[in-house]
Design an enzyme around this catalytic site. Structure first.
Site, PDB file in Angstrom:
ATOM      1  N   TYR A   1      48.065-100.192  10.194  1.00 28.39           N
ATOM      2  CA  TYR A   1      47.414-101.099   8.989  1.00 28.39           C
ATOM      3  C   TYR A   1      47.860-102.591   9.307  1.00 28.39           C
ATOM      4  CZ  TYR A   1      46.971-103.681   4.599  1.00 28.39           C
ATOM      5  OH  TYR A   1      46.368-104.624   3.777  1.00 28.39           O
TER       6      TYR A   1
ATOM      7  N   SER B   1      47.074-110.285   4.945  1.00 27.37           N
ATOM      8  CA  SER B   1      48.156-109.809   4.243  1.00 27.37           C
ATOM      9  C   SER B   1      49.478-110.364   4.823  1.00 27.37           C
ATOM     10  CB  SER B   1      48.095-108.182   4.339  1.00 27.37           C
ATOM     11  OG  SER B   1      49.459-107.788   3.974  1.00 27.37           O
TER      12      SER B   1
ATOM     13  N   LYS C   1      45.024-105.953  10.501  1.00 31.11           N
ATOM     14  CA  LYS C   1      44.890-107.210   9.941  1.00 31.11           C
ATOM     15  C   LYS C   1      45.265-108.363  11.009  1.00 31.11           C
ATOM     16  CE  LYS C   1      44.258-106.200   5.558  1.00 31.11           C
ATOM     17  NZ  LYS C   1      42.837-106.188   5.277  1.00 31.11           N
TER      18      LYS C   1
HETATM   19  P1  NAD Z   1      41.059-101.091  -2.812  1.00 29.11           P
HETATM   20  O1  NAD Z   1      41.309 -99.826  -1.697  1.00 29.11           O
HETATM   21  O2  NAD Z   1      41.139-100.909  -3.983  1.00 29.11           O
HETATM   22  O3  NAD Z   1      39.678-101.971  -2.238  1.00 29.11           O
HETATM   23  C1  NAD Z   1      39.029-101.655  -1.062  1.00 29.11           C
HETATM   24  C2  NAD Z   1      37.542-101.387  -1.332  1.00 29.11           C
HETATM   25  O4  NAD Z   1      36.997-101.421   0.062  1.00 29.11           O
HETATM   26  C3  NAD Z   1      37.650-100.017  -2.142  1.00 29.11           C
HETATM   27  O5  NAD Z   1      36.612-100.074  -2.919  1.00 29.11           O
HETATM   28  C4  NAD Z   1      37.022 -99.131  -1.094  1.00 29.11           C
HETATM   29  O6  NAD Z   1      36.114 -98.053  -1.554  1.00 29.11           O
HETATM   30  C5  NAD Z   1      36.203-100.022   0.010  1.00 29.11           C
HETATM   31  N1  NAD Z   1      35.999 -99.825   1.211  1.00 29.11           N
HETATM   32  C6  NAD Z   1      36.766 -99.116   2.068  1.00 29.11           C
HETATM   33  N2  NAD Z   1      36.213 -99.056   3.417  1.00 29.11           N
HETATM   34  C7  NAD Z   1      34.872 -99.336   3.156  1.00 29.11           C
HETATM   35  C8  NAD Z   1      33.712 -99.266   4.096  1.00 29.11           C
HETATM   36  N3  NAD Z   1      33.805 -98.788   5.215  1.00 29.11           N
HETATM   37  N4  NAD Z   1      32.678 -99.898   3.626  1.00 29.11           N
HETATM   38  C9  NAD Z   1      32.454-100.032   2.300  1.00 29.11           C
HETATM   39  N5  NAD Z   1      33.642-100.149   1.354  1.00 29.11           N
HETATM   40  C10 NAD Z   1      34.606 -99.887   1.892  1.00 29.11           C
HETATM   41  O7  NAD Z   1      42.290-102.129  -2.011  1.00 29.11           O
HETATM   42  P2  NAD Z   1      42.473-103.778  -2.620  1.00 29.11           P
HETATM   43  O8  NAD Z   1      44.004-103.634  -3.011  1.00 29.11           O
HETATM   44  O9  NAD Z   1      41.331-104.166  -3.663  1.00 29.11           O
HETATM   45  O10 NAD Z   1      42.779-104.433  -1.175  1.00 29.11           O
HETATM   46  C11 NAD Z   1      41.576-104.967  -0.881  1.00 29.11           C
HETATM   47  C12 NAD Z   1      41.790-105.920   0.397  1.00 29.11           C
HETATM   48  O11 NAD Z   1      43.066-106.775   0.380  1.00 29.11           O
HETATM   49  C13 NAD Z   1      42.079-104.729   1.633  1.00 29.11           C
HETATM   50  O12 NAD Z   1      41.469-105.380   2.818  1.00 29.11           O
HETATM   51  C14 NAD Z   1      43.616-104.824   1.750  1.00 29.11           C
HETATM   52  O13 NAD Z   1      44.013-104.448   2.877  1.00 29.11           O
HETATM   53  C15 NAD Z   1      43.990-106.278   1.245  1.00 29.11           C
HETATM   54  N6  NAD Z   1      45.178-106.399   0.861  1.00 29.11           N
HETATM   55  C16 NAD Z   1      45.767-105.977  -0.229  1.00 29.11           C
HETATM   56  C17 NAD Z   1      47.108-105.960  -0.591  1.00 29.11           C
HETATM   57  C18 NAD Z   1      47.491-105.095  -1.827  1.00 29.11           C
HETATM   58  O14 NAD Z   1      48.648-104.776  -1.958  1.00 29.11           O
HETATM   59  N7  NAD Z   1      46.501-104.548  -2.693  1.00 29.11           N
HETATM   60  C19 NAD Z   1      48.036-106.837   0.028  1.00 29.11           C
HETATM   61  C20 NAD Z   1      47.290-107.331   0.936  1.00 29.11           C
HETATM   62  C21 NAD Z   1      46.195-107.277   1.487  1.00 29.11           C
HETATM   63  N1  UFG Z   2      59.601 -99.816  -4.030  1.00 28.43           N
HETATM   64  C1  UFG Z   2      60.580 -99.199  -4.661  1.00 28.43           C
HETATM   65  N2  UFG Z   2      60.122 -97.786  -4.999  1.00 28.43           N
HETATM   66  C2  UFG Z   2      58.852 -97.462  -4.924  1.00 28.43           C
HETATM   67  C3  UFG Z   2      57.761 -98.572  -4.342  1.00 28.43           C
HETATM   68  C4  UFG Z   2      58.506 -99.612  -3.905  1.00 28.43           C
HETATM   69  O1  UFG Z   2      61.749 -99.403  -4.721  1.00 28.43           O
HETATM   70  O2  UFG Z   2      58.417 -96.444  -5.426  1.00 28.43           O
HETATM   71  C5  UFG Z   2      60.145-101.242  -3.689  1.00 28.43           C
HETATM   72  C6  UFG Z   2      59.953-101.505  -1.885  1.00 28.43           C
HETATM   73  O3  UFG Z   2      61.273-100.833  -1.221  1.00 28.43           O
HETATM   74  C7  UFG Z   2      59.685-102.981  -1.952  1.00 28.43           C
HETATM   75  C8  UFG Z   2      59.387-103.428  -3.224  1.00 28.43           C
HETATM   76  O4  UFG Z   2      59.532-102.485  -4.087  1.00 28.43           O
HETATM   77  O5  UFG Z   2      61.260-103.673  -1.943  1.00 28.43           O
HETATM   78  C9  UFG Z   2      57.835-103.626  -3.209  1.00 28.43           C
HETATM   79  O6  UFG Z   2      57.121-102.514  -2.723  1.00 28.43           O
HETATM   80  P1  UFG Z   2      55.639-102.276  -2.650  1.00 28.43           P
HETATM   81  O7  UFG Z   2      55.273-100.895  -1.679  1.00 28.43           O
HETATM   82  O8  UFG Z   2      55.032-102.608  -3.981  1.00 28.43           O
HETATM   83  O9  UFG Z   2      55.158-103.587  -1.523  1.00 28.43           O
HETATM   84  P2  UFG Z   2      55.450-103.965  -0.065  1.00 28.43           P
HETATM   85  O10 UFG Z   2      55.956-105.205  -0.002  1.00 28.43           O
HETATM   86  O11 UFG Z   2      56.208-102.981   0.673  1.00 28.43           O
HETATM   87  O12 UFG Z   2      53.890-104.063   0.488  1.00 28.43           O
HETATM   88  C10 UFG Z   2      52.665-104.464  -0.030  1.00 28.43           C
HETATM   89  C11 UFG Z   2      51.562-103.643   0.214  1.00 28.43           C
HETATM   90  C12 UFG Z   2      51.390-103.863   1.896  1.00 28.43           C
HETATM   91  C13 UFG Z   2      51.112-105.395   2.073  1.00 28.43           C
HETATM   92  C14 UFG Z   2      52.390-106.312   1.600  1.00 28.43           C
HETATM   93  C15 UFG Z   2      52.455-107.727   1.841  1.00 28.43           C
HETATM   94  O13 UFG Z   2      51.497-102.386   0.143  1.00 28.43           O
HETATM   95  O14 UFG Z   2      50.244-103.265   2.095  1.00 28.43           O
HETATM   96  O15 UFG Z   2      52.736-106.064   0.297  1.00 28.43           O
HETATM   97  O16 UFG Z   2      51.243-108.155   1.262  1.00 28.43           O
HETATM   98  F1  UFG Z   2      51.181-105.598   3.604  1.00 28.43           F
END
Ligand code: NAD
Ligand code: UFG
Length: 338
Positions: free
Chosen positions: A150, A126, A154
């Site tokens: 979190y 991330s 990572k």
């Molecule tokens: P998500 O929660 O939708 O998907 C994660 C999946 O993993 C879920 O289906 C959950 O049920 C499964 N899971 C969790 N723990 C498990 C375990 N112990 N065994 C088997 N399955 C398990 O999240 P996402 O948004 O699809 O994110 C996927 C990955 O990408 C995560 O590792 C997250 O940290 C990373 N990531 C997400 C974002 C974002 O903004 N969505 C940004 C950066 C990184």
């Molecule tokens: N924001 C608002 N109101 C809300 C939600 C968000 O104003 O209700 C703003 C935040 O302050 C930020 C922007 O919208 O400026 C984006 O916020 P998000 O929560 O959508 O995303 P972040 O960049 O804070 O974080 C996301 C994931 C993290 C990840 C990061 C980088 O939640 O897990 O992107 O990948 F680490």
């Protein structure tokens, strides 16, 4: 020869979209998911979209025995590892859960992979690993740090996987640092379905649009950005999913660890997202400005040149595509998969 890819967390938001892209690119897919943050309907919808079937194992990656049985049953070539918990606020309240699930889960997965002789992994990292640094755009070589459990998971997992590659040169690991994934498959059959009130901007806006939430709170308009609201690199989830296919194609040419940013390289403000959503979808999004959210930085966006040069990958979809597809999914599934 058709390759078989094990996708951990394949029922989740990014995992389900990546399964679509993998199946469309001709890979065979096996999903492992414990459904702690997803629904069995998602993989069913993936099969509906692609017209292809695949096996879904309801398995927790921390459960070594059951996970090993999955590797014994299938001839797996590589693993794309999405499974993990991802909510920053929750990680501060429940650090041990996060360290256990994300770190112990990844270690168990690596051990089971090594025993099965599967040594190719693509890992979901991330942009959070760039920490409170505001020196945008971020290159992969920028200093890393974390400010919450979190983010620490990572960073630690990145380090563990690098150490695994140093100890055993047969391993190939790709660390993909995602920026802000948003949007949904254009069919509206799969999308982001957060539990409870969304923490992230786009699902919050979509739920205001559909009437589940009254008003968006914009966290601060006094940042040193063009309009004062936070700037992020929003990337369409299909572009992100496609980045995994490109990363997979590149593993044959790779030795050890490679790190890539997956972002568009463009910084978009919160107000840009709100006004684009309103314009494209024709729905007003009432909002109010509230104080900054602790832990947020002013600006975060990628330098995506490395992925372009080495993976031949670029994000193609626009902000307009992102807000249209996010709304299409929300409109067709007002209560998510429920
Ligand atoms: P998500 O929660 O939708 O998907 C994660 C999946 O993993 C879920 O289906 C959950 O049920 C499964 N899971 C969790 N723990 C498990 C375990 N112990 N065994 C088997 N399955 C398990 O999240 P996402 O948004 O699809 O994110 C996927 C990955 O990408 C995560 O590792 C997250 O940290 C990373 N990531 C997400 C974002 C974002 O903004 N969505 C940004 C950066 C990184
Ligand atoms: N924001 C608002 N109101 C809300 C939600 C968000 O104003 O209700 C703003 C935040 O302050 C930020 C922007 O919208 O400026 C984006 O916020 P998000 O929560 O959508 O995303 P972040 O960049 O804070 O974080 C996301 C994931 C993290 C990840 C990061 C980088 O939640 O897990 O992107 O990948 F680490």
């Amino acid at each position: 020869m058709q390759q078989t890819i094990l996708v951990t967390g394949g029922a989740g938001y990014i995992g389900s979209h990546t399964c679509v892209c993998l199946l469309e690119a001709g890979y065979q897919v096996i999903v492992v998911d414990n459904f702690s943050n997803s629904n069995i309907i998602a993989p069913e919808r993936v099969q509906q979209i692609t017209g292809k079937t695949f096996t879904v194992h309801p398995v927790d990656i921390c459960d070594r025995k059951t996970l090993a049985a999955v590797f014994a049953e299938h001839d797996i070539d590589a693993v794309i590892h999405f499974a993990g918990f991802k909510a920053v606020g929750e990680s501060i309240e429940q650090p041990l859960n996060y360290y256990h699930n994300n770190i112990y889960g990844t270690i168990t997965l690596c051990e089971v992979m090594a025993e099965a002789g599967v040594k190719t992994m693509i890992f979901s990292s991330s942009a959070t690993v760039y920490g409170m640094n505001d020196n945008v755009p971020f290159k992969e070589s920028a200093p890393t740090s974390a400010t919450n459990p979190y983010g620490h998971t990572k960073l630690f997992i990145e380090q563990i996987l690098q150490d695994v590659c140093i100890a055993d040169p047969e391993w190939t690991v790709t660390l993909l640092r995602y920026f802000n994934p948003v949007g949904a498959h254009h069919s509206g059959l799969i999308g982001e379905d957060p539990n409870g009130v969304p923490n992230n901007l786009m699902p919050f806006i979509s739920q205001v649009a559909v009437g589940r939430l009254k008003k968006l709170k914009i966290f601060g308009n006094d940042y040193p950005t063009p309009d004062g609201t936070g700037v992020r690199d929003y990337i369409h989830v299909i572009d992100l999913a496609d980045g995994h296919v490109k990363a997979l194609e590149s593993t044959g040419k790779q030795k050890g660890v490679a790190i890539y940013n997956l972002g568009t390289g463009h910084g978009i403000s919160v107000l840009d997202v709100v006004t684009t959503f309103e314009k494209i979808n024709g729905i007003p999004i009432p909002y109010k400005i509230v104080p900054r959210r602790p832990g947020d930085i002013a600006s975060s966006f990628a330098d995506p040149k490395k992925a372009k040069n080495i993976l031949q990958w670029i994000a193609k979809k626009t902000l307009e595509d992102m807000v249209r597809d996010a709304w299409n999914w929300q409109q067709k599934n007002p209560n998510g998969y429920a």
